[in-house]
Design an enzyme around this catalytic site. Structure first.
Site, mmCIF file in Angstrom:
data_model
loop_
_atom_site.group_PDB
_atom_site.id
_atom_site.type_symbol
_atom_site.label_atom_id
_atom_site.label_comp_id
_atom_site.label_asym_id
_atom_site.label_seq_id
_atom_site.Cartn_x
_atom_site.Cartn_y
_atom_site.Cartn_z
ATOM 1 N N GLU A 26 -6.176 -10.752 -0.976
ATOM 2 C CA GLU A 26 -6.856 -10.625 0.117
ATOM 3 C C GLU A 26 -8.389 -10.464 -0.130
ATOM 4 O O GLU A 26 -9.224 -9.540 0.482
ATOM 5 C CB GLU A 26 -6.481 -9.170 0.946
ATOM 6 C CG GLU A 26 -5.032 -9.086 1.168
ATOM 7 C CD GLU A 26 -4.799 -7.961 2.212
ATOM 8 O OE1 GLU A 26 -5.407 -6.984 2.366
ATOM 9 O OE2 GLU A 26 -3.334 -7.609 1.941
ATOM 10 N N HIS A 74 -10.435 -6.434 -2.189
ATOM 11 C CA HIS A 74 -11.658 -6.221 -1.025
ATOM 12 C C HIS A 74 -12.895 -5.448 -1.876
ATOM 13 O O HIS A 74 -12.560 -4.412 -2.194
ATOM 14 C CB HIS A 74 -11.141 -5.292 0.086
ATOM 15 C CG HIS A 74 -9.876 -6.059 0.850
ATOM 16 N ND1 HIS A 74 -10.086 -7.156 1.661
ATOM 17 C CD2 HIS A 74 -8.576 -5.574 1.106
ATOM 18 C CE1 HIS A 74 -9.012 -7.304 2.186
ATOM 19 N NE2 HIS A 74 -8.032 -6.487 1.931
ATOM 20 N N GLU A 100 0.738 -1.293 0.073
ATOM 21 C CA GLU A 100 0.077 0.027 -0.047
ATOM 22 C C GLU A 100 1.035 1.323 0.004
ATOM 23 O O GLU A 100 0.746 2.139 0.755
ATOM 24 C CB GLU A 100 -1.006 0.120 1.273
ATOM 25 C CG GLU A 100 -1.727 -1.109 1.191
ATOM 26 C CD GLU A 100 -2.960 -1.152 2.368
ATOM 27 O OE1 GLU A 100 -2.786 -0.300 3.140
ATOM 28 O OE2 GLU A 100 -3.885 -2.126 2.465
ATOM 29 N N ASP A 151 -12.186 -10.446 -0.128
ATOM 30 C CA ASP A 151 -13.356 -10.654 0.264
ATOM 31 C C ASP A 151 -14.573 -9.934 -0.690
ATOM 32 O O ASP A 151 -14.201 -8.739 -1.133
ATOM 33 C CB ASP A 151 -13.461 -10.408 1.753
ATOM 34 C CG ASP A 151 -12.999 -8.885 2.120
ATOM 35 O OD1 ASP A 151 -12.611 -8.103 1.098
ATOM 36 O OD2 ASP A 151 -12.484 -8.846 3.243
ATOM 37 N N ASN A 165 2.021 -5.343 -3.067
ATOM 38 C CA ASN A 165 0.583 -5.505 -2.905
ATOM 39 C C ASN A 165 -0.024 -4.324 -2.631
ATOM 40 O O ASN A 165 0.523 -3.422 -1.833
ATOM 41 C CB ASN A 165 0.571 -6.464 -1.499
ATOM 42 C CG ASN A 165 -0.781 -7.176 -1.198
ATOM 43 O OD1 ASN A 165 -1.234 -7.727 -2.059
ATOM 44 N ND2 ASN A 165 -1.008 -7.051 -0.062
HETATM 45 C C1 XIL Z 1 -6.379 -6.167 8.469
HETATM 46 C C2 XIL Z 1 -6.566 -7.331 9.405
HETATM 47 O O1 XIL Z 1 -7.513 -8.349 8.570
HETATM 48 C C3 XIL Z 1 -7.166 -6.902 10.646
HETATM 49 O O2 XIL Z 1 -7.275 -7.910 11.801
HETATM 50 C C4 XIL Z 1 -6.331 -5.563 11.152
HETATM 51 O O3 XIL Z 1 -6.922 -5.031 12.405
HETATM 52 C C5 XIL Z 1 -6.053 -4.925 10.087
HETATM 53 O O4 XIL Z 1 -5.436 -4.983 9.091
HETATM 54 N N1 XIL Z 1 -4.949 -4.621 3.747
HETATM 55 C C6 XIL Z 1 -3.867 -5.340 4.153
HETATM 56 C C7 XIL Z 1 -4.066 -6.020 5.341
HETATM 57 O O5 XIL Z 1 -2.946 -5.496 3.624
HETATM 58 O O6 XIL Z 1 -3.063 -6.525 6.265
HETATM 59 C C8 XIL Z 1 -5.215 -5.676 6.253
HETATM 60 O O7 XIL Z 1 -5.531 -6.572 7.202
HETATM 61 C C9 XIL Z 1 -6.580 -5.383 5.503
HETATM 62 C C10 XIL Z 1 -6.153 -4.292 4.487
#
Ligand code: XIL
Length: 302
Positions: A235, A206, A127, A237, A170
């Protein structure tokens, strides 16, 4: 095949889940993980605040639990993440430039050396770009004090620490073609042209009603792959429920499979109740570990 992991493996891919160490003792959690998935990403346990909350004092206990569980089951591990503005202990932001550079390189070297030979791919930098139309870098201690070159430096340090791990960049909101993904694309292109070691790009994916699965998702994965890097969905969802959610999940899987260098998919959790989203039902299993329509759509698409 009848599980996500086995079906993905039959296509030369992995299918992983973000895992939290403190849930591994829950029988249904562990059995669902072990039955369905062939890769894991520690959800928080490898982040800077978890492993080096105090300078040069490394604590790997929670992350080690996940890695040894995965190794015992023959699962791949994605390392997440080495250099990120968030979940960063306060001491890092307090360092002046020269010391910050030393601390960043030491963190990468120490953590990667601890897990050397055990990690399939590392999210070396997470990020680093802003949302919106600017395509600019995001403010962080690294960006603000070290300048644009910190990302290249992090990747070079990572390669020296574990030459066997794939090194990924990422990010989120880079899943379709837009100003942010264009900026990442230009960075990766420049790295490949100049021989900066980068092997893969992770697309967090996401998705929700404000940020739906982009219509050009596959095309965007493909343009990155065409630069000579692997791509991974890291990641995943998707908010929603029922057939609409299922259709979206199926489309994500189809997009990955259509790109030969899309090497795997990771969902960001197992049952809905443990999703990082405070409300909603974005995952493949309900709170009782029943398979949702989204699960069936993923399995059918694999
Ligand atoms: C999130 C976790 O799922 C949570 O438990 C934590 O509180 C915050 O981070 N982008 C990412 C992940 O790269 O590491 C993040 O994970 C979600 C967004």
């Amino acid at each position: 095949a009848s599980t996500l992991g086995a079906s993905a493996a039959a296509k030369g891919r992995y299918f992983g889940a973000a895992v939290a160490a403190n849930h591994l003792g829950e029988a249904q959690y562990a059995s669902t993980l072990d039955t369905e998935f062939n890769a894991v990403t520690p959800e928080n346990e490898m982040k800077w605040d978890a492993v080096e909350g105090t300078r040069n004092s490394f604590n790997y206990s929670s992350a080690d639990q996940i890695v040894s569980h995965a190794q015992g089951k023959g699962m791949k591990v994605r390392g997440h993440t080495l250099v990120w503005y968030s979940q960063l202990p306060g001491w890092v932001g307090g360092l002046a430039a020269a010391d910050l550079r030393t601390a960043m390189n030491n963190h990468i070297t120490q953590v990667m050396s601890h897990y050397k030979g055990k990690i399939y791919a590392w999210d070396v930098v997470n990020e680093a770009f802003q949302d919106g139309s600017s395509g600019a870098r995001r403010s962080s201690p690294f960006q603000d004090k070290l300048g644009n070159g910190y990302i290249e430096e992090a990747f070079r340090t990572a390669r020296a620490a574990d030459s066997g791990a794939k090194l990924c960049y990422n990010d989120y909101n880079t899943d379709g073609q837009n100003a942010k993904s264009n900026a990442v694309y230009n960075m990766v292109k420049d790295f490949k042209q100049r021989g900066v070691p980068i092997d893969c790009v992770g697309f967090q994916s996401h998705f929700n009603s404000n940020s739906p699965v982009p219509s050009d998702y596959q095309a965007n994965l493909q343009r990155f792959a065409d630069l000579g890097v692997d791509v991974q969905i890291t990641e995943l969802d998707i908010e929603g429920s029922g057939s609409a959610q299922a259709t979206n999940y199926g489309n994500v899987v189809k997009a990955c499979l259509a790109v030969s260098r899309c090497t795997g998919i990771t969902v960001w959790g197992i049952p809905d109740k443990y999703s990082w989203r405070s409300s909603g039902t974005p995952l493949l299993f309900d709170n009782n570990y029943n398979k949702k329509p989204a699960y069936d759509a993923v399995l059918a698409a694999l």
